[in-house]
Design a protein around this motif. Structure first.
Motif, mmCIF file in Angstrom:
data_model
loop_
_atom_site.group_PDB
_atom_site.id
_atom_site.type_symbol
_atom_site.label_atom_id
_atom_site.label_comp_id
_atom_site.label_asym_id
_atom_site.label_seq_id
_atom_site.Cartn_x
_atom_site.Cartn_y
_atom_site.Cartn_z
ATOM 1 N N ALA A 244 0.796 -1.295 0.258
ATOM 2 C CA ALA A 244 -0.023 -0.086 0.045
ATOM 3 C C ALA A 244 0.942 1.413 0.061
ATOM 4 C CB ALA A 244 -0.965 0.034 1.433
ATOM 5 N N LEU A 245 2.026 1.126 -0.157
ATOM 6 C CA LEU A 245 3.156 2.180 -0.102
ATOM 7 C C LEU A 245 3.458 2.807 -1.440
ATOM 8 C CD1 LEU A 245 5.531 1.387 2.950
ATOM 9 C CD2 LEU A 245 3.301 2.643 3.029
ATOM 10 N N THR A 246 3.902 4.167 -1.364
ATOM 11 C CA THR A 246 4.431 4.593 -2.598
ATOM 12 C C THR A 246 5.829 5.026 -2.345
ATOM 13 O OG1 THR A 246 3.422 6.743 -2.000
ATOM 14 C CG2 THR A 246 2.533 5.310 -3.807
ATOM 15 N N PRO A 247 6.697 5.351 -3.181
ATOM 16 C CA PRO A 247 8.067 5.843 -3.064
ATOM 17 C C PRO A 247 8.186 7.093 -2.048
ATOM 18 C CG PRO A 247 8.077 5.244 -5.346
ATOM 19 C CD PRO A 247 6.475 4.907 -4.746
ATOM 20 N N ARG A 248 9.243 7.096 -1.066
ATOM 21 C CA ARG A 248 9.078 8.549 -0.127
ATOM 22 C C ARG A 248 9.416 9.513 -0.979
ATOM 23 N NH1 ARG A 248 13.355 8.231 2.852
ATOM 24 N NH2 ARG A 248 12.098 9.399 4.388
ATOM 25 N N TRP A 249 10.400 9.668 -1.823
ATOM 26 C CA TRP A 249 10.760 10.833 -2.800
ATOM 27 C C TRP A 249 10.586 10.395 -4.376
ATOM 28 C CZ3 TRP A 249 10.305 14.504 0.780
ATOM 29 C CH2 TRP A 249 10.906 14.153 2.060
ATOM 30 N N PRO A 250 9.604 10.432 -4.842
ATOM 31 C CA PRO A 250 9.450 9.539 -6.171
ATOM 32 C C PRO A 250 9.968 10.637 -7.169
ATOM 33 C CG PRO A 250 7.468 10.565 -5.352
ATOM 34 C CD PRO A 250 8.151 10.654 -4.423
ATOM 35 N N GLU A 251 10.273 11.790 -7.142
ATOM 36 C CA GLU A 251 10.780 12.721 -8.084
ATOM 37 C C GLU A 251 12.009 13.474 -7.525
ATOM 38 O OE1 GLU A 251 7.494 15.336 -9.083
ATOM 39 O OE2 GLU A 251 6.534 13.819 -10.107
ATOM 40 N N LEU A 252 12.965 13.868 -8.401
ATOM 41 C CA LEU A 252 14.126 14.764 -8.022
ATOM 42 C C LEU A 252 13.699 16.111 -7.495
ATOM 43 C CD1 LEU A 252 16.343 14.506 -11.143
ATOM 44 C CD2 LEU A 252 16.911 13.304 -8.846
ATOM 45 N N LEU A 253 14.172 16.098 -6.061
ATOM 46 C CA LEU A 253 14.021 17.379 -5.311
ATOM 47 C C LEU A 253 15.405 17.878 -4.731
ATOM 48 C CD1 LEU A 253 14.486 16.637 -1.930
ATOM 49 C CD2 LEU A 253 12.267 15.296 -2.902
ATOM 50 N N ARG A 254 15.268 19.166 -5.008
ATOM 51 C CA ARG A 254 16.590 19.937 -4.320
ATOM 52 C C ARG A 254 16.570 19.904 -2.830
ATOM 53 N NH1 ARG A 254 19.385 24.292 -6.814
ATOM 54 N NH2 ARG A 254 18.804 23.137 -8.612
#
Length: 274
Positions: A244-254
């Motif tokens: 039921a989980l999704t990636p914690r940081w799915p997109e690149l972030l600064r």
């Protein structure tokens, strides 16, 4: 890694990289973990680093291949960390040949990015004599990782050889995942492998006193009741903790050099609430 210009760090894998065992109520999925700590240290050392973490607990190699490779490559990473295959090793009936074939396919695809790639051996966690046969499988897995790393020019973080993890304080109550202290130690080690300065300080702690036979028996009973039985139940139902989980940081972030990813999480929460 001696570069002193910001890059793009993408972390792939399962619970090891998601951060399970390093609890944080302020961050996605309720955990922090060594990879977040590495990303924050990279940003403090050289501001401008971007970071994504696609790892989800319980994922097998086939899931990582299907779900994480393409999003990772699309981010054009300059640094990739990958821990994968530990769950496959623990699955009864999976052959080491199949595991290493899938692992090599995964690494070969990631190598196409031209990024610096860090791979990890698997630690021999002595959770119970019942699981002793899996150690032989894990040894073969570790030998295979080193061979694959040499073939594709990846760096190996030899987690299996880090003697600090012989201390029970480095593990959480399930005996399979690192504690907060274990995650901090690994983050420091990874940064040293990358030759990146950091401010992670671990106070020396001795091993806890050896338990009496009665305490050991009670502890083993609790472990079986709280962790092993639910695990068997999930296997019977063919479910996992990561379903039921999704990636914690799915997109690149600064990553902010100050206050790090907690600042990002607060900003995201505020935006969602508004």
């Amino acid at each position: 890694m001696t570069r002193r210009i910001p890059g793009r760090y993408v972390a792939l894998g399962d619970s090891f990289t998601e951060g399970v065992g390093d609890t944080s109520r302020h961050l996605p999925n309720g955990v922090r973990g060594w990879a977040d700590r590495v990303a924050e240290a990279l940003a403090r050392d050289t501001p401008g680093w971007e970071y994504a973490n696609l790892a989800i607990r319980s994922k097998r190699l086939r899931h990582i291949i299907a779900e994480q490779i393409e999003p990772a490559l699309a981010m054009e990473p300059t640094l990739i960390t990958l821990y994968a295959g530990g769950n496959d090793v623990m699955d009864v009936g999976t052959s080491i040949t199949t595991i290493l074939d899938q692992y090599e396919f995964l690494v070969s695809r990631l190598a196409e990015s031209g990024a610096t790639i860090l791979l990890f051996t698997g630690y021999d966690v002595e959770v119970s004599p019942l699981l002793a046969p899996l150690r032989r499988k894990n040894h073969a897995y570790n030998c295979g990782i080193k061979t694959i790393a040499a073939k594709y020019g990846a760096i190996v973080v030899d987690y299996a050889a880090l003697h600090a993890y012989a201390n029970p304080r480095m593990w959480c109550s399930d005996r399979l995942h690192m504690s907060k202290r274990g995650h901090k130690y690994l983050a420091a080690h990874v940064l040293e492998v990358l030759q990146v300065s950091h401010g992670i300080v671990l106070k020396e702690k001795s091993h806890p006193p050896k338990p009496t036979w009665k305490q050991r028996g009670h502890g083993h009973y609790l472990w079986v009741a709280e962790w092993v039985v639910p695990l068997i139940g999930r296997k019977i139902r063919r479910t996992t903790l990561g379903d039921a989980l999704t990636p914690r940081w799915p997109e690149l972030l600064r990553v902010p050099p100050k206050k790090g990813l907690k600042k990002v999480a607060r900003r995201q929460t505020t935006t969602a609430a508004g």
